[in-house]
Design an enzyme around this catalytic site. Structure first.
Site, PDB file in Angstrom:
ATOM      1  N   ASP A 182     -19.773 -20.947  -0.598  1.00 41.78           N
ATOM      2  CA  ASP A 182     -18.483 -21.397  -1.125  1.00 41.78           C
ATOM      3  C   ASP A 182     -17.632 -22.025  -0.016  1.00 41.78           C
ATOM      4  O   ASP A 182     -16.938 -23.015  -0.231  1.00 41.78           O
ATOM      5  CB  ASP A 182     -17.706 -20.229  -1.753  1.00 41.78           C
ATOM      6  N   CYS A 236      -8.277   6.157 -25.218  1.00 35.75           N
ATOM      7  CA  CYS A 236      -7.725   7.474 -24.932  1.00 35.75           C
ATOM      8  C   CYS A 236      -6.789   7.281 -23.747  1.00 35.75           C
ATOM      9  O   CYS A 236      -7.187   6.727 -22.726  1.00 35.75           O
ATOM     10  CB  CYS A 236      -8.855   8.435 -24.556  1.00 35.75           C
ATOM     11  N   GLU A 294     -34.660 -27.719 -21.004  1.00 32.58           N
ATOM     12  CA  GLU A 294     -33.944 -26.679 -21.726  1.00 32.58           C
ATOM     13  C   GLU A 294     -32.888 -26.065 -20.811  1.00 32.58           C
ATOM     14  O   GLU A 294     -33.209 -25.539 -19.739  1.00 32.58           O
ATOM     15  CB  GLU A 294     -34.947 -25.604 -22.186  1.00 32.58           C
ATOM     16  N   CYS A 343     -11.560  14.723 -25.002  1.00 31.98           N
ATOM     17  CA  CYS A 343     -10.510  15.593 -24.473  1.00 31.98           C
ATOM     18  C   CYS A 343      -9.411  15.886 -25.495  1.00 31.98           C
ATOM     19  O   CYS A 343      -8.499  16.664 -25.221  1.00 31.98           O
ATOM     20  CB  CYS A 343      -9.896  14.979 -23.219  1.00 31.98           C
ATOM     21  N   CYS A 368      -8.784  12.737 -18.709  1.00 28.92           N
ATOM     22  CA  CYS A 368      -9.897  12.827 -19.669  1.00 28.92           C
ATOM     23  C   CYS A 368     -11.230  12.878 -18.903  1.00 28.92           C
ATOM     24  O   CYS A 368     -11.547  11.962 -18.134  1.00 28.92           O
ATOM     25  CB  CYS A 368      -9.862  11.622 -20.599  1.00 28.92           C
ATOM     26  N   GLU A 422     -46.797 -23.868 -21.973  1.00 30.41           N
ATOM     27  CA  GLU A 422     -45.639 -23.507 -21.142  1.00 30.41           C
ATOM     28  C   GLU A 422     -44.684 -22.635 -21.952  1.00 30.41           C
ATOM     29  O   GLU A 422     -44.828 -22.515 -23.169  1.00 30.41           O
ATOM     30  CB  GLU A 422     -44.947 -24.772 -20.611  1.00 30.41           C
ATOM     31  N   GLU A 443     -20.560 -17.695   2.114  1.00 32.98           N
ATOM     32  CA  GLU A 443     -20.758 -18.768   3.087  1.00 32.98           C
ATOM     33  C   GLU A 443     -20.958 -20.109   2.382  1.00 32.98           C
ATOM     34  O   GLU A 443     -20.455 -21.143   2.811  1.00 32.98           O
ATOM     35  CB  GLU A 443     -21.977 -18.475   3.964  1.00 32.98           C
ATOM     36  N   ASP A 452     -35.433 -19.956 -24.431  1.00 32.58           N
ATOM     37  CA  ASP A 452     -34.489 -19.820 -25.538  1.00 32.58           C
ATOM     38  C   ASP A 452     -33.102 -20.301 -25.106  1.00 32.58           C
ATOM     39  O   ASP A 452     -32.241 -19.519 -24.735  1.00 32.58           O
ATOM     40  CB  ASP A 452     -34.449 -18.352 -25.981  1.00 32.58           C
ATOM     41  N   LYS A 460     -41.534 -21.259 -23.971  1.00 37.37           N
ATOM     42  CA  LYS A 460     -40.479 -21.803 -24.827  1.00 37.37           C
ATOM     43  C   LYS A 460     -39.196 -21.064 -24.461  1.00 37.37           C
ATOM     44  O   LYS A 460     -39.001 -19.904 -24.820  1.00 37.37           O
ATOM     45  CB  LYS A 460     -40.829 -21.609 -26.298  1.00 37.37           C
ATOM     46  N   SER A 471     -37.989 -31.836 -32.990  1.00 35.85           N
ATOM     47  CA  SER A 471     -38.127 -30.392 -32.906  1.00 35.85           C
ATOM     48  C   SER A 471     -39.628 -30.078 -32.927  1.00 35.85           C
ATOM     49  O   SER A 471     -40.449 -30.994 -32.813  1.00 35.85           O
ATOM     50  CB  SER A 471     -37.291 -29.820 -34.041  1.00 35.85           C
ATOM     51  N   LEU A 472     -40.010 -28.843 -33.024  1.00 37.81           N
ATOM     52  CA  LEU A 472     -41.433 -28.494 -32.980  1.00 37.81           C
ATOM     53  C   LEU A 472     -41.817 -27.727 -34.234  1.00 37.81           C
ATOM     54  O   LEU A 472     -40.999 -26.995 -34.793  1.00 37.81           O
ATOM     55  CB  LEU A 472     -41.717 -27.589 -31.774  1.00 37.81           C
ATOM     56  N   CYS A 474      -8.978  11.497 -28.924  1.00 33.93           N
ATOM     57  CA  CYS A 474     -10.149  11.298 -28.068  1.00 33.93           C
ATOM     58  C   CYS A 474     -11.203  12.352 -28.404  1.00 33.93           C
ATOM     59  O   CYS A 474     -10.912  13.549 -28.381  1.00 33.93           O
ATOM     60  CB  CYS A 474      -9.749  11.411 -26.600  1.00 33.93           C
ATOM     61  N   LYS A 510     -44.480 -18.757 -31.753  1.00 35.87           N
ATOM     62  CA  LYS A 510     -43.285 -17.909 -31.654  1.00 35.87           C
ATOM     63  C   LYS A 510     -43.662 -16.435 -31.565  1.00 35.87           C
ATOM     64  O   LYS A 510     -44.503 -15.962 -32.336  1.00 35.87           O
ATOM     65  CB  LYS A 510     -42.403 -18.115 -32.890  1.00 35.87           C
ATOM     66  N   ASP A 551     -23.303 -16.113  -0.868  1.00 31.27           N
ATOM     67  CA  ASP A 551     -22.464 -16.904  -1.772  1.00 31.27           C
ATOM     68  C   ASP A 551     -21.150 -17.279  -1.089  1.00 31.27           C
ATOM     69  O   ASP A 551     -20.632 -18.376  -1.271  1.00 31.27           O
ATOM     70  CB  ASP A 551     -22.129 -16.108  -3.041  1.00 31.27           C
ATOM     71  N   TYR A 558     -38.780 -30.315 -18.743  1.00 34.54           N
ATOM     72  CA  TYR A 558     -40.124 -30.337 -19.317  1.00 34.54           C
ATOM     73  C   TYR A 558     -40.605 -31.724 -19.760  1.00 34.54           C
ATOM     74  O   TYR A 558     -41.688 -31.843 -20.303  1.00 34.54           O
ATOM     75  CB  TYR A 558     -40.287 -29.311 -20.433  1.00 34.54           C
ATOM     76  N   ARG A 578     -28.788 -32.364 -27.625  1.00 32.89           N
ATOM     77  CA  ARG A 578     -29.748 -32.847 -28.617  1.00 32.89           C
ATOM     78  C   ARG A 578     -29.037 -33.287 -29.891  1.00 32.89           C
ATOM     79  O   ARG A 578     -29.416 -34.268 -30.515  1.00 32.89           O
ATOM     80  CB  ARG A 578     -30.743 -31.732 -28.932  1.00 32.89           C
TER      81      ARG A 578
HETATM   82  S1  IVH Z   1     -40.917 -29.752 -25.920  1.00 29.03           S
HETATM   83  C1  IVH Z   1     -41.120 -32.989 -29.020  1.00 29.03           C
HETATM   84  N1  IVH Z   1     -40.985 -27.713 -24.248  1.00 29.03           N
HETATM   85  O1  IVH Z   1     -37.692 -25.791 -28.340  1.00 29.03           O
HETATM   86  C2  IVH Z   1     -41.117 -31.952 -27.959  1.00 29.03           C
HETATM   87  N2  IVH Z   1     -39.352 -27.718 -25.977  1.00 29.03           N
HETATM   88  O2  IVH Z   1     -38.216 -25.778 -31.235  1.00 29.03           O
HETATM   89  C3  IVH Z   1     -40.016 -31.001 -28.144  1.00 29.03           C
HETATM   90  N3  IVH Z   1     -37.877 -25.765 -25.963  1.00 29.03           N
HETATM   91  O3  IVH Z   1     -35.768 -28.598 -29.192  1.00 29.03           O
HETATM   92  C4  IVH Z   1     -39.608 -30.293 -26.945  1.00 29.03           C
HETATM   93  N4  IVH Z   1     -38.745 -24.782 -24.193  1.00 29.03           N
HETATM   94  O4  IVH Z   1     -35.001 -27.150 -27.217  1.00 29.03           O
HETATM   95  C5  IVH Z   1     -40.387 -28.275 -25.318  1.00 29.03           C
HETATM   96  N5  IVH Z   1     -41.134 -25.981 -22.721  1.00 29.03           N
HETATM   97  C6  IVH Z   1     -40.535 -26.544 -23.771  1.00 29.03           C
HETATM   98  C7  IVH Z   1     -39.443 -25.927 -24.414  1.00 29.03           C
HETATM   99  C8  IVH Z   1     -38.885 -26.549 -25.533  1.00 29.03           C
HETATM  100  C9  IVH Z   1     -37.823 -24.713 -25.136  1.00 29.03           C
HETATM  101  C10 IVH Z   1     -36.993 -25.967 -27.134  1.00 29.03           C
HETATM  102  C11 IVH Z   1     -36.389 -27.356 -27.223  1.00 29.03           C
HETATM  103  C12 IVH Z   1     -36.802 -27.883 -28.564  1.00 29.03           C
HETATM  104  C13 IVH Z   1     -37.113 -26.628 -29.312  1.00 29.03           C
HETATM  105  C14 IVH Z   1     -38.071 -26.901 -30.443  1.00 29.03           C
END
Ligand code: IVH
Length: 672
Positions: free
Chosen positions: A40, A429, A177, A414, A434, A116, A38, A120, A118, A85-86, A411, A317, A36, A229, A139
């Site tokens: 920097d 403390c 993500e 002690c 201590c 794939e 080097e 977080d 998901k 969203s999903l 404390c 999930k 790191d 993705y 988003r």
């Molecule tokens: S696909 C319409 N792929 O999950 C397709 N989303 O609950 C939507 N997320 O808003 C996105 N990993 O922020 C996709 N491999 C992945 C993901 C992913 C995380 C998140 C993304 C989305 C949320 C939906």
């Protein structure tokens, strides 16, 4: 152009390419070639040259990552295609029902799924014009997001310029993500704790808070990452399949998560979900499930979307990592700076694969906020490797038998005076002697990110303190074999291993030592800044508050805290004794020996099989003394596998992965 200018331009270009190459090695391939420090230094040199010659700064220069000035807030941006969203599924039946629906919509035509992870984090949309990063947008509500371009530029896994053929695209949008690795999250929270700022609850919150930071420099320090993705050209997906889109993204220079599978049917998807659930805790980032997508773009278009989510994808999930249990007791632990931390002792409960028996309550105010009493039923949460915490009290289960907890005025270890200055949340403390603080200081000094003395754990530190064998960290270097071997549950062999580890710690570099001293407000990063700036413990000792405060990124609180620490004669004497015992108190680098260490610094070794003249612990200590790391599992991140007699499956795995395998002789050669 005059020749001098030409050569500066070409030097800038060379440096730029060099920095970008190292970024790719680090962020995309996870195989850094330089340290790191080097890295920097390269960036700094590039920045200096560009500042002198702004006309040669390219639009994709890595120095632009740290952005210019803080923005005044963020502009809104209307997504060209909404970021949907999903739909969620929570069990295998839900997944099969999703499969049924898809098959009905496909009406007999064959198709496959891509599964794939998901991740977080939070989703981002990144726009490229003529192959160059032009805009980064959150988003938001799915229709309108915020323009956070300056911050997105700081994400090193987001290329500033697309690679290869992708660079020729007029306009593309990449979605992915953004997230913080567990390591980055822990580091940020440790820093916040030292600065006495509120900690983030989990990496997702920390990532979301980070992307909306007004100062891109803060964002750059936090080290966000991105897994890409999706890719769009205008409003359309440019590839016939999702799988090809992922391959294009990887070729364009993005990080695409390696855990993905093309599945001919839902059974393959289910297997992937189960396999990844078992891997979940070993990943370097948090996931909350698996995303399943229909691979064919034509079918995706045909299936269409509801108002909220596509019909061609679903999120599977994983079970939440929360549980309900009872508080049996509340104890108070004393840390190395004397900070008192209340901890709930729980009726052990199974949670995401481990048994949880304790959860942190952070501080006195948090106990008040939660209103938690001894005997209460509480909801607890565990995320990744992080210490579980109490989320809330289940007041409906109260019987009236619960007892209020009184935060100690003295404390608990002690009996020393506890002080809580106005406006602070932490009680401390203040007793200098201590034993709880001493034990915590020893453990901190020996911890992985400090002097890395493996084997010096809680039980040993406790005995060292209780028996008066160690009064400060310098005493560790005075320990004798007979003394240590005489301790409870200590065989001669483990005693000699421990002493070898202690010996090896003498060669750790100055940043680790400064961090290991446990100066208040000096976390790992600050320690590295101080060490690199002053280059020796002696120079740091004599530095004035102004000199320390002058360092970019170091503030007055830290500067004063460092000065206070060195104003204490006991601490000055401690530093001197460390030096006398042979602990390195100057920054490594340059000089003889630096070259040899190059071969080891930052490299990962795995030892397997029986070595002839060295025990494994000796080999480990030798490798670590030179800055290498020894791990127990072979992975693609392993640099060397040292194989002795009867090396078994680890050797096979190393060969399968095409890793470098050496024998004991080879190791000795490297060690010189
Ligand atoms: S696909 C319409 N792929 O999950 C397709 N989303 O609950 C939507 N997320 O808003 C996105 N990993 O922020 C996709 N491999 C992945 C993901 C992913 C995380 C998140 C993304 C989305 C949320 C939906």
């Amino acid at each position: 152009m005059p020749t001098a200018a030409k050569s500066i331009e070409s030097e800038i270009k060379k440096l730029r390419e060099e920095v970008l190459r190292h970024e790719e090695l680090y962020y995309v391939h996870d195989r850094p070639e330089i340290s790191d420090v080097e890295y920097d230094a390269l960036v700094e040199r590039l920045r200096a040259l560009e500042e002198e010659h702004p006309e040669f700064r390219a639009p994709d220069s890595p120095t632009l990552r740290v952005g210019g000035r803080p923005a005044e807030g963020f502009e809104e941006y209307v997504h060209r295609r909404p970021m949907l969203s999903l739909d969620n599924s929570y069990n295998i039946e839900d997944l099969r029902a999703f499969d049924e629906r898809c098959r009905k919509l496909a009406d007999g035509r064959p198709f496959e799924y891509v599964a794939e992870l998901k991740i977080d984090g939070l989703s981002l949309s990144v726009h490229y014009e003529g192959g160059v990063l032009a805009r980064g947008v959150t988003r938001g509500d799915g229709r309108v997001g915020e323009d956070v371009t300056q911050n997105v530029r700081t994400i090193r896994s987001v290329p500033l310029r697309l690679k290869g053929a992708a660079g020729g695209e007029a306009e593309v949008e990449v979605r992915g993500e953004a997230y913080l690795s567990r390591k980055a999250f822990e580091r940020i929270n440790a820093e916040r704790e030292e600065a006495e700022e509120a900690k983030f609850a989990n990496p997702r919150n920390a990532a979301a808070g980070t992307i909306r930071q007004l100062d891109p420099k803060v964002v750059a320090r936090r080290r966000l990452d991105l897994f890409a993705y999706d890719v769009l050209r205008g409003e359309r997906k440019p590839f016939p399949t999702h799988w090809e889109a992922l391959e294009w993204l990887a070729a364009a220079g993005f990080t695409v998560n390696p855990h993905r599978a093309k599945c001919p049917d839902i059974e393959g998807v289910i297997k992937f979900c189960n396999d990844m659930e078992a891997e979940r805790d070993r990943l370097e980032y948090e996931i909350d499930g698996v995303v399943v997508k229909v691979n064919s773009t034509a079918l995706q278009d045909e299936f269409g979307t509801t108002a909220k989510a596509p019909r061609w994808a679903i999120a599977y999930k994983y079970p939440a990592r929360q549980a309900t249990t009872q508080v049996e007791e509340i104890i108070v632990q004393v840390g190395r700076t004397g900070a008192l931390t209340p901890v709930a002792v729980l009726t052990p409960v199974q949670l995401a694969g481990t048994v949880v028996a304790r959860a942190t309550l952070h501080n006195e105010d948090e106990i008040k906020r939660l209103g938690v009493k001894i005997g209460d039923w509480v909801n607890i949460e565990k995320s990744g490797e992080i210490i579980p915490k109490v989320l809330s009290v289940v007041t409906s289960r109260r019987t009236g038998e619960e007892k209020s907890f009184r935060f100690p005025k003295k404390c608990p270890v002690c009996g020393g005076v506890v002080s809580r200055p106005e406006g602070e949340v932490v009680s401390r403390c203040v007793a200098a002697d201590c034993p709880a603080q001493l034990k915590a200081r020893l453990l901190h000094y020996a911890s992985r990110r400090a002097m890395r003395i493996e084997g010096l754990g809680d039980a040993l530190a406790e005995q060292f303190v209780q028996k008066g064998m160690v009064r400060d960290v310098a005493n560790l270097y005075d320990l004798k074999l007979e003394e240590v071997a005489g301790l409870e549950r200590m065989a001669e062999k483990s005693a000699s291993n421990l002493l070898a580890q202690i010996e090896a710690s003498k060669t750790r570099d100055l940043p680790q030592l400064v961090y290991g001293l446990g100066i208040r407000h000096v976390g790992e990063r600050t320690a590295a800044l101080l060490a690199r700036h002053f280059r020796s413990l002696e120079a740091l000792r004599t530095a004035t508050v102004e000199q320390i405060d002058d360092i970019h990124e170091i503030g007055l609180t830290v500067a004063e805290s460092v000065r206070d620490w060195f104003d204490d004669e006991g601490n000055v004497e401690l530093c001197e004794r460390l030096r006398q015992r042979g602990v390195r108190t100057e920054l490594a680098g340059g000089g003889v020996g630096a070259q040899a260490d190059e071969a080891f610094a930052g490299k990962q070794f795995v030892l397997t099989g029986r070595l002839e003249t060295l025990t494994r612990d000796e080999a480990r200590a030798l490798i670590e003394a030179r800055g290498g790391r020894v791990t127990s599992t072979v992975s693609k991140k392993t640099d060397y596998v040292v194989a002795g007699e009867e090396a078994g499956s680890k050797l096979e795995k190393a060969q399968a992965l095409g890793l470098k395998v050496i024998d004991e002789e080879g190791l000795k050669e490297m060690l010189g």
